[in-house]
Design a protein around this motif. Structure first.
Motif, mmCIF file in Angstrom:
data_model
loop_
_atom_site.group_PDB
_atom_site.id
_atom_site.type_symbol
_atom_site.label_atom_id
_atom_site.label_comp_id
_atom_site.label_asym_id
_atom_site.label_seq_id
_atom_site.Cartn_x
_atom_site.Cartn_y
_atom_site.Cartn_z
ATOM 1 N N PRO A 1 0.801 -1.234 0.000
ATOM 2 C CA PRO A 1 0.000 0.000 0.000
ATOM 3 C C PRO A 1 0.833 1.283 0.000
ATOM 4 O O PRO A 1 0.337 2.340 -0.399
ATOM 5 C CB PRO A 1 -0.834 -0.119 1.282
ATOM 6 N N ASP A 2 2.091 1.192 0.421
ATOM 7 C CA ASP A 2 2.914 2.405 0.470
ATOM 8 C C ASP A 2 3.766 2.631 -0.778
ATOM 9 O O ASP A 2 4.511 3.602 -0.854
ATOM 10 C CB ASP A 2 3.830 2.370 1.709
ATOM 11 N N LYS A 3 3.697 1.721 -1.726
ATOM 12 C CA LYS A 3 4.456 1.915 -2.964
ATOM 13 C C LYS A 3 3.521 2.450 -4.047
ATOM 14 O O LYS A 3 2.309 2.208 -4.007
ATOM 15 C CB LYS A 3 5.094 0.587 -3.399
ATOM 16 N N THR A 4 4.080 3.167 -4.993
ATOM 17 C CA THR A 4 3.239 3.847 -5.988
ATOM 18 C C THR A 4 3.116 3.061 -7.292
ATOM 19 O O THR A 4 3.985 2.251 -7.626
ATOM 20 C CB THR A 4 3.799 5.243 -6.321
ATOM 21 N N ILE A 5 2.043 3.347 -8.005
ATOM 22 C CA ILE A 5 1.865 2.785 -9.349
ATOM 23 C C ILE A 5 1.751 3.930 -10.355
ATOM 24 O O ILE A 5 0.921 4.829 -10.198
ATOM 25 C CB ILE A 5 0.600 1.903 -9.446
ATOM 26 N N TRP A 6 2.620 3.866 -11.355
ATOM 27 C CA TRP A 6 2.569 4.804 -12.478
ATOM 28 C C TRP A 6 2.165 4.014 -13.721
ATOM 29 O O TRP A 6 2.616 2.884 -13.917
ATOM 30 C CB TRP A 6 3.939 5.440 -12.718
ATOM 31 N N LEU A 7 1.345 4.640 -14.570
ATOM 32 C CA LEU A 7 0.922 3.958 -15.802
ATOM 33 C C LEU A 7 0.994 4.923 -16.980
ATOM 34 O O LEU A 7 0.569 6.070 -16.860
ATOM 35 C CB LEU A 7 -0.494 3.398 -15.634
ATOM 36 N N TRP A 8 1.514 4.438 -18.094
ATOM 37 C CA TRP A 8 1.624 5.240 -19.325
ATOM 38 C C TRP A 8 0.587 4.753 -20.327
ATOM 39 O O TRP A 8 0.470 3.546 -20.573
ATOM 40 C CB TRP A 8 3.022 5.062 -19.945
ATOM 41 N N THR A 9 -0.159 5.701 -20.898
ATOM 42 C CA THR A 9 -1.190 5.328 -21.879
ATOM 43 C C THR A 9 -1.210 6.316 -23.044
ATOM 44 O O THR A 9 -0.917 7.503 -22.857
ATOM 45 C CB THR A 9 -2.584 5.320 -21.210
ATOM 46 N N GLY A 10 -1.601 5.834 -24.202
ATOM 47 C CA GLY A 10 -1.825 6.715 -25.351
ATOM 48 C C GLY A 10 -3.212 7.316 -25.326
ATOM 49 O O GLY A 10 -3.545 8.201 -26.121
ATOM 50 N N ASN A 11 -4.059 6.837 -24.411
ATOM 51 C CA ASN A 11 -5.402 7.401 -24.239
ATOM 52 C C ASN A 11 -5.341 8.666 -23.388
ATOM 53 O O ASN A 11 -4.335 8.947 -22.745
ATOM 54 C CB ASN A 11 -6.295 6.384 -23.523
ATOM 55 N N LEU A 12 -6.473 9.369 -23.345
ATOM 56 C CA LEU A 12 -6.564 10.547 -22.492
ATOM 57 C C LEU A 12 -7.251 10.204 -21.175
ATOM 58 O O LEU A 12 -8.175 9.385 -21.145
ATOM 59 C CB LEU A 12 -7.354 11.660 -23.179
ATOM 60 N N PHE A 13 -6.814 10.841 -20.093
ATOM 61 C CA PHE A 13 -7.412 10.646 -18.774
ATOM 62 C C PHE A 13 -8.935 10.781 -18.840
ATOM 63 O O PHE A 13 -9.678 9.980 -18.280
ATOM 64 C CB PHE A 13 -6.824 11.691 -17.797
ATOM 65 N N GLU A 14 -9.410 11.805 -19.533
ATOM 66 C CA GLU A 14 -10.847 12.089 -19.586
ATOM 67 C C GLU A 14 -11.644 10.896 -20.132
ATOM 68 O O GLU A 14 -12.797 10.699 -19.762
ATOM 69 C CB GLU A 14 -11.121 13.329 -20.463
ATOM 70 N N ASN A 15 -11.036 10.132 -21.021
ATOM 71 C CA ASN A 15 -11.748 8.996 -21.627
ATOM 72 C C ASN A 15 -11.648 7.718 -20.808
ATOM 73 O O ASN A 15 -12.350 6.740 -21.103
ATOM 74 C CB ASN A 15 -11.200 8.729 -23.033
ATOM 75 N N LYS A 16 -10.781 7.706 -19.811
ATOM 76 C CA LYS A 16 -10.570 6.463 -19.044
ATOM 77 C C LYS A 16 -10.784 6.664 -17.546
ATOM 78 O O LYS A 16 -10.616 5.737 -16.776
ATOM 79 C CB LYS A 16 -9.140 5.944 -19.285
ATOM 80 N N LYS A 17 -11.168 7.859 -17.154
ATOM 81 C CA LYS A 17 -11.209 8.165 -15.711
ATOM 82 C C LYS A 17 -12.222 7.319 -14.936
ATOM 83 O O LYS A 17 -12.099 7.154 -13.733
ATOM 84 C CB LYS A 17 -11.439 9.649 -15.458
ATOM 85 N N ASP A 18 -13.237 6.777 -15.627
ATOM 86 C CA ASP A 18 -14.237 5.978 -14.939
ATOM 87 C C ASP A 18 -13.870 4.501 -14.833
ATOM 88 O O ASP A 18 -14.617 3.713 -14.259
ATOM 89 C CB ASP A 18 -15.594 6.108 -15.649
ATOM 90 N N LYS A 19 -12.742 4.128 -15.381
ATOM 91 C CA LYS A 19 -12.322 2.720 -15.318
ATOM 92 C C LYS A 19 -11.854 2.383 -13.906
ATOM 93 O O LYS A 19 -11.196 3.207 -13.243
ATOM 94 C CB LYS A 19 -11.178 2.458 -16.311
ATOM 95 N N GLU A 20 -12.163 1.175 -13.470
ATOM 96 C CA GLU A 20 -11.840 0.769 -12.097
ATOM 97 C C GLU A 20 -10.348 0.894 -11.784
ATOM 98 O O GLU A 20 -9.956 1.221 -10.664
ATOM 99 C CB GLU A 20 -12.308 -0.681 -11.866
ATOM 100 N N ILE A 21 -9.508 0.662 -12.763
ATOM 101 C CA ILE A 21 -8.062 0.683 -12.516
ATOM 102 C C ILE A 21 -7.590 2.031 -11.958
ATOM 103 O O ILE A 21 -6.607 2.106 -11.219
ATOM 104 C CB ILE A 21 -7.268 0.316 -13.803
ATOM 105 N N MET A 22 -8.327 3.105 -12.273
ATOM 106 C CA MET A 22 -7.898 4.435 -11.824
ATOM 107 C C MET A 22 -7.811 4.525 -10.298
ATOM 108 O O MET A 22 -6.998 5.270 -9.764
ATOM 109 C CB MET A 22 -8.855 5.509 -12.349
ATOM 110 N N LYS A 23 -8.633 3.734 -9.611
ATOM 111 C CA LYS A 23 -8.620 3.743 -8.135
ATOM 112 C C LYS A 23 -7.270 3.328 -7.566
ATOM 113 O O LYS A 23 -6.964 3.615 -6.419
ATOM 114 C CB LYS A 23 -9.664 2.735 -7.610
ATOM 115 N N TYR A 24 -6.515 2.591 -8.366
ATOM 116 C CA TYR A 24 -5.259 2.024 -7.853
ATOM 117 C C TYR A 24 -4.021 2.751 -8.369
ATOM 118 O O TYR A 24 -2.909 2.429 -7.978
ATOM 119 C CB TYR A 24 -5.184 0.533 -8.224
ATOM 120 N N LEU A 25 -4.218 3.704 -9.256
ATOM 121 C CA LEU A 25 -3.062 4.403 -9.847
ATOM 122 C C LEU A 25 -2.730 5.660 -9.061
ATOM 123 O O LEU A 25 -3.618 6.361 -8.587
ATOM 124 C CB LEU A 25 -3.361 4.795 -11.292
ATOM 125 N N ASP A 26 -1.444 5.947 -8.956
ATOM 126 C CA ASP A 26 -0.997 7.215 -8.373
ATOM 127 C C ASP A 26 -0.781 8.252 -9.462
ATOM 128 O O ASP A 26 -1.189 9.406 -9.319
ATOM 129 C CB ASP A 26 0.289 6.986 -7.576
#
Ligand code: SF4
Length: 163
Positions: free
Chosen positions: A95-120
């Motif tokens: 829980p104390d380590k971070t997750i970074w993710l790189w995408t070619g998509n835009l945040f606005e188009n993916k912000k409702d995806k469940e994975i966002m809850k786990y990304l820093d």
């Protein structure tokens, strides 16, 4: 789903020493992409439970500051379930380590995806070669954004990550 490679000590993708995984398959085909071998969804190797466990185990050491998820396109429909499971398990275990993710998509188009809850942090947008700038940190072209996901979800609009 498939993956291209795992780095057990990555110092280029996010802050500190990190474990990184590059998922296989990307529909964007950006000009002069840094990783064209990851475009083919049938390339790379099969992503199995054992691969996931290997990634999680590699992050157990105290010098590992977090997990970086790259591609390819981790948020593509073919990859997102695997990326979600990995991110969720990683946060449960570390829980104390971070997750970074790189995408070619835009945040606005993916912000409702469940994975966002786990990304820093989300580095978003396709690489645009005409906007390439090697001085940029953690991104290749100036159209891309390094986004603080938790603050952005709270606010309902993009908040950029500050070092
Ligand atoms: S989104 Fe990333 S991996 Fe996909 S083509 Fe563009 S630069 Fe390459």
């Amino acid at each position: 789903m498939r993956f291209a490679k795992i780095r057990k000590m990555d110092i280029s993708n996010g802050p500190g020493v990190r474990v990184s995984i590059f998922f296989q398959g990307c529909p964007f085909h950006c000009k002069n992409c840094f990783n064209p071998e990851t475009w083919d969804f049938n390339g790379g190797e099969e992503y199995t439970k054992e691969v996931k466990e290997r990634v999680l185990d590699l992050a157990q050491f105290s010098h590992i500051k977090g997990l970086s998820i790259l591609g390819g396109e981790p948020l593509d429909d073919k990859n997102i379930e695997g990326a979600l499971e990995l991110a969720k398990s990683f946060k449960e275990r570390y829980p104390d380590k971070t997750i970074w993710l790189w995408t070619g998509n835009l945040f606005e188009n993916k912000k409702d995806k469940e994975i966002m809850k786990y990304l820093d942090v989300l580095v978003d947008g396709p690489y645009q070669d005409e906007k390439r700038d090697p001085r940029l940190k953690w991104k290749g072209s100036s159209n891309q954004r390094v986004i603080d996901v938790k603050k952005s979800l709270e606010k309902g609009s993009v908040v950029l990550y500050e070092d």
